[in-house]
Scaffold this motif. Structure first.
Motif, short mmCIF file in Angstrom:
data_model
loop_
_atom_site.label_atom_id
_atom_site.label_comp_id
_atom_site.label_asym_id
_atom_site.label_seq_id
_atom_site.Cartn_x
_atom_site.Cartn_y
_atom_site.Cartn_z
N ILE A 11 -17.16 44.92 14.56
CA ILE A 11 -16.14 45.60 14.51
C ILE A 11 -14.87 44.59 14.35
O ILE A 11 -14.90 43.55 15.14
CB ILE A 11 -15.89 46.69 15.80
N GLY A 12 -13.69 44.83 13.53
CA GLY A 12 -12.70 43.89 13.58
C GLY A 12 -12.60 43.10 12.35
O GLY A 12 -11.79 42.19 12.17
N ARG A 13 -13.79 42.62 12.13
CA ARG A 13 -14.12 41.98 10.81
C ARG A 13 -13.75 42.44 9.50
O ARG A 13 -13.72 43.59 9.28
CB ARG A 13 -15.56 41.36 10.90
N SER A 14 -13.33 41.65 8.46
CA SER A 14 -13.00 42.14 7.21
C SER A 14 -14.56 42.35 6.39
O SER A 14 -15.44 41.57 6.71
CB SER A 14 -12.40 41.14 6.15
N VAL A 15 -14.62 43.34 5.47
CA VAL A 15 -15.71 43.85 5.11
C VAL A 15 -15.49 44.19 3.65
O VAL A 15 -14.53 44.68 3.22
CB VAL A 15 -16.52 44.89 5.89
N LEU A 25 -12.66 47.66 0.29
CA LEU A 25 -12.25 46.10 1.04
C LEU A 25 -11.32 46.50 2.08
O LEU A 25 -10.29 47.00 1.83
CB LEU A 25 -11.63 45.44 0.01
N GLY A 26 -11.80 46.03 3.29
CA GLY A 26 -10.96 46.27 4.41
C GLY A 26 -11.49 45.64 5.76
O GLY A 26 -12.23 44.89 5.70
N VAL A 40 -8.71 50.46 4.85
CA VAL A 40 -8.92 50.00 3.60
C VAL A 40 -7.34 49.47 3.37
O VAL A 40 -6.30 49.91 3.38
CB VAL A 40 -9.04 51.05 2.52
N VAL A 41 -7.37 48.15 2.61
CA VAL A 41 -6.37 47.42 2.54
C VAL A 41 -5.45 48.04 1.08
O VAL A 41 -6.14 48.66 0.22
CB VAL A 41 -6.41 46.00 2.15
N LEU A 65 -17.40 39.54 5.63
CA LEU A 65 -16.44 38.34 5.25
C LEU A 65 -16.48 37.13 6.00
O LEU A 65 -16.19 37.50 7.26
CB LEU A 65 -15.29 38.82 4.44
N PRO A 66 -16.02 36.21 5.87
CA PRO A 66 -16.13 35.18 6.74
C PRO A 66 -14.54 35.39 7.52
O PRO A 66 -13.86 35.85 6.92
CB PRO A 66 -15.81 33.83 6.01
N ALA A 67 -14.84 34.91 8.76
CA ALA A 67 -13.63 35.08 9.57
C ALA A 67 -12.38 34.04 9.28
O ALA A 67 -12.28 33.33 8.67
CB ALA A 67 -13.72 34.94 11.03
#
Length: 67
Positions: A11-15, A25-26, A40-41, A65-67
């Motif tokens: 939770i809180g990470r980009s996925v 993507l968000g 979602v972005v 996705l990487p932080a």
């Protein structure tokens, strides 16, 4: 540990969430038994960010996705 519990650790990470008919993507906002929510972005198709609920049964793939 089930699928939702594993996703809850991110939770809180980009996925990236891939379903058979859409790509999201968000940022992962929550994960509960049977569904996740993703903020979602904005893009050309979605003018503002939105919170989307996705049922885990309909998910083909989730990439953290990487932080």
């Amino acid at each position: 540990m089930n699928y939702s519990e594993i996703l809850a650790t991110f939770i809180g990470r980009s996925v990236e969430v891939i379903q058979t008919n859409q790509f999201l993507l968000g940022q992962l906002r929550s994960a509960a038994d049977g569904f996740i929510t993703v903020e979602v972005v904005s893009s050309n198709y979605i003018p503002t960010s939105q919170v989307v609920t996705v049922f885990t049964d309909g998910i083909s793939f989730v990439r953290i996705l990487p932080a």
